[in-house]
Design a protein around this motif. Structure first.
Motif, PDB file in Angstrom:
ATOM      1  N   ARG A 126      30.999 -38.754  26.752  1.00  0.00           N
ATOM      2  CA  ARG A 126      31.323 -38.764  25.230  1.00  0.00           C
ATOM      3  C   ARG A 126      33.008 -39.446  25.184  1.00  0.00           C
ATOM      4  NH1 ARG A 126      30.031 -32.855  22.905  1.00  0.00           N
ATOM      5  NH2 ARG A 126      27.676 -32.999  23.224  1.00  0.00           N
ATOM      6  N   ARG A 129      31.773 -43.331  25.430  1.00  0.00           N
ATOM      7  CA  ARG A 129      31.160 -43.620  24.285  1.00  0.00           C
ATOM      8  C   ARG A 129      31.968 -43.861  23.216  1.00  0.00           C
ATOM      9  NH1 ARG A 129      26.965 -39.673  23.251  1.00  0.00           N
ATOM     10  NH2 ARG A 129      26.951 -39.102  25.247  1.00  0.00           N
ATOM     11  N   THR A 132      33.975 -47.022  23.775  1.00  0.00           N
ATOM     12  CA  THR A 132      33.060 -47.961  23.665  1.00  0.00           C
ATOM     13  C   THR A 132      33.130 -48.279  22.050  1.00  0.00           C
ATOM     14  OG1 THR A 132      31.829 -47.766  25.415  1.00  0.00           O
ATOM     15  CG2 THR A 132      31.133 -49.307  23.696  1.00  0.00           C
TER      16      THR A 132
END
Length: 168
Positions: A126, A129, A132
């Protein structure tokens, strides 16, 4: 200072320091646990299960952060590392007349490692992510896709995505 706090988790230098910190912490556990009376003194403040749980969950954290790779690889390394370290600790204690090896302590070590690795297994992807997504919003994605072929070759028409008629 970077505006991306997750970036440090991928830094090989940080990973090296985590591995070193895990090794130093493990040696401290072995040495301090071998001092006569030290365990009894600390036992006044916390029971054995709490001490084992806290110390080996921190070791699992350091081992998780110290390994490159995906969350599953990191979690596996952390749990296996703590299992071996806990067994080593109990093995050393079996030679001390004032201490004793305990399978229950080793099981607490393993349970602490599993709990820490499970939490990290869920949180780490998480965090990555989020990194990103933040990078794509700001345009600073370190692992950006390569430029399309049309940017490299003027004879590659960008509109169709096919080579010019002379390149077929």
């Amino acid at each position: 200072m970077t505006d991306d706090p997750a970036r440090i988790l991928l830094d090989p230098g940080f990973q090296k320091y985590c591995r070193r910190a895990a090794a130093i912490m493990y040696l401290l556990i072995l040495v301090l646990g071998s001092i006569p009376g030290a365990r009894a003194g600390i036992g006044e403040y916390a029971p054995s299960a709490v001490l084992h749980g806290l110390s080996y969950s921190v070791l699992a954290l350091l081992l998780f952060l110290g390994r490159p790779g995906h969350a599953a690889q990191r979690a596996k390394t952390a749990v296996l590392g703590v299992m071996f370290m806990g067994a080593g600790d109990e093995f050393v204690q079996s030679f001390l007349s004032y201490r004793g090896a305990s399978v229950a302590d080793w099981l607490v070590d393993c349970a602490a490692a599993l709990a820490a690795a499970a939490v990290l297994f869920v949180l780490y992807p998480r965090l990555m992510r989020g990194r990103t997504a933040q990078a794509s919003r700001t345009g600073r994605l370190s692992s950006a896709r390569p430029a399309p072929p049309s940017a490299d070759r003027p004879d590659f028409p960008a509109a169709t995505g096919r080579p010019a008629s002379g390149d077929r």
